[in-house]
Design a protein around this motif. Structure first.
Motif, short mmCIF file in Angstrom:
data_model
loop_
_atom_site.label_atom_id
_atom_site.label_comp_id
_atom_site.label_asym_id
_atom_site.label_seq_id
_atom_site.Cartn_x
_atom_site.Cartn_y
_atom_site.Cartn_z
N ILE A 114 0.84 -1.20 0.00
CA ILE A 114 0.00 0.00 0.00
C ILE A 114 0.87 1.25 0.00
N GLU A 156 1.30 3.98 -3.09
CA GLU A 156 1.06 5.41 -2.86
C GLU A 156 2.25 6.24 -3.32
N LEU A 197 -7.14 -0.50 -3.54
CA LEU A 197 -8.09 0.20 -2.68
C LEU A 197 -9.11 -0.74 -2.05
N SER A 198 -9.24 -1.93 -2.58
CA SER A 198 -10.20 -2.87 -2.02
C SER A 198 -9.79 -3.32 -0.62
N LEU A 206 -7.11 6.49 2.84
CA LEU A 206 -7.83 7.45 2.01
C LEU A 206 -8.69 8.37 2.87
N ALA A 261 -6.03 0.48 2.84
CA ALA A 261 -6.01 1.55 1.85
C ALA A 261 -7.20 2.49 2.04
N GLN A 262 -8.36 1.93 2.37
CA GLN A 262 -9.54 2.76 2.62
C GLN A 262 -9.34 3.66 3.84
N TYR A 271 -3.11 1.51 -7.95
CA TYR A 271 -3.68 2.07 -6.72
C TYR A 271 -5.16 1.70 -6.61
N GLU A 272 -5.91 1.79 -7.70
CA GLU A 272 -7.33 1.44 -7.66
C GLU A 272 -7.53 -0.03 -7.33
#
Length: 295
Positions: free
Chosen positions: A198, A202, A257-258, A266, A262-263, A253-254
């Motif tokens: 992660i 980033e 995000l799962s 964010l 990562a969430q 990155y997308e």
């Protein structure tokens, strides 16, 4: 030290005389008179008031002397040295006094110059303040005819300038505290990320965005016609490479995000951005209120 002796004699004579009627018992007349007495001597100590080595004696034992007469001569080299030292200290003290007086004069001149500068600054401030008041005059003429939001129940003039400034200062302090809290929350979120990918993703995305912006700035520049093709082709290749890296980094990155980490990152970053902007807006509102005499 010398000791002188004076001798004083005290004689007591006792004679026994017979009465006139006892001629037969009287001894024969003689020219010798017998007497008995006591002879006493007094010693007087003579000493100098200061210590020193005697280099001369001006009177002998038994000589008559008078008050104030010099009896002994002491060595004066040490006294001369002490006198010279005291005289040098006196001269140094006078020099120091002169220097101190000069320093006092310089300090006084500095104080006067500072006072003059302060007065000039005050006059300049008054001039600026007058100019600001003139600029504010049109707004002050309409200060009672404000346009507050529909959600406000009170008119815009209800609170005084001092009250509004005090509230704005409190809001700035509160927003600064919230900003520090969100910074700490982001640090905690970064520490809790267990997946090293992660953080790597980033950092890759941040680097790709920066490189793309540089390439965009370069390709947007005007290039003179001579040699334009060579420069343009190279800039286009740099831009295409930066764009491809950006697309790849964003896709990675997308995909990551799962994951929950990562969430959380964010959300923490979003809250920090909002806190920073809220603090800056609070400062701007405070500066807007602090105009003219309130600045």
């Amino acid at each position: 030290m010398r000791t002188f002796k004076w001798v004083a004699s005290l004689v007591s004579i006792a004679l026994g005389l017979l009465l006139a009627g006892c001629d037969a018992l009287a001894p024969e007349s003689s020219d010798v008179i017998e007497a008995s007495g006591v002879v006493e001597s007094v010693e007087i100590a003579v000493a100098s008031e200061i210590n020193g080595r005697v280099v001369g004696v001006q009177a002998n034992q038994g000589d008559p002397v008078k008050a104030g007469q010099v009896l002994l001569v002491l060595e004066n080299e040490l006294l001369d040295a002490q006198y010279d030292q005291a005289e040098a200290a006196w001269e140094a003290a006078k020099v120091n006094l002169t220097v101190m007086e000069s320093n006092v004069s310089s300090a006084q001149a500095g104080i006067e110059a500072a006072q003059l500068g302060l007065e000039i600054t005050r006059l300049q401030f008054e001039q600026v303040l007058q100019a600001v008041r003139l600029e504010e005059l049109p707004a002050r003429m309409n200060s009672w005819d404000g346009n507050p939001p529909d959600e406000f129940e009170l008119p815009s003039w209800y609170f005084s300038d001092d009250e509004n400034i005090r509230i704005a200062e409190q809001a700035v302090a509160l927003s600064a505290q919230e900003l520090e809290i969100e910074k700490a929350n982001l640090e905690d979120a970064l520490d809790e990320v267990t997946n090293a990918d992660i953080r790597r993703v980033e950092e890759r995305l941040a680097s790709a965005q920066f490189s793309f912006q540089l390439a965009q700035d370069l390709i947007d520049r005007e290039v003179e016609r001579k040699g334009e093709e060579a420069i343009s082709d190279y800039l286009q290749s740099l831009f295409d490479s930066a764009e491809a890296e950006l697309d790849s980094a964003q896709a990675e990155y997308e995909a990551i995000l799962s994951e929950q980490g990562a969430q959380d990152l964010l959300e923490a970053r979003a809250r920090l951005v909002v806190a920073e902007e809220r603090h800056q807006l609070a400062l701007a509102r405070l500066y807007q209120l602090q105009t003219g005499e309130k600045s």
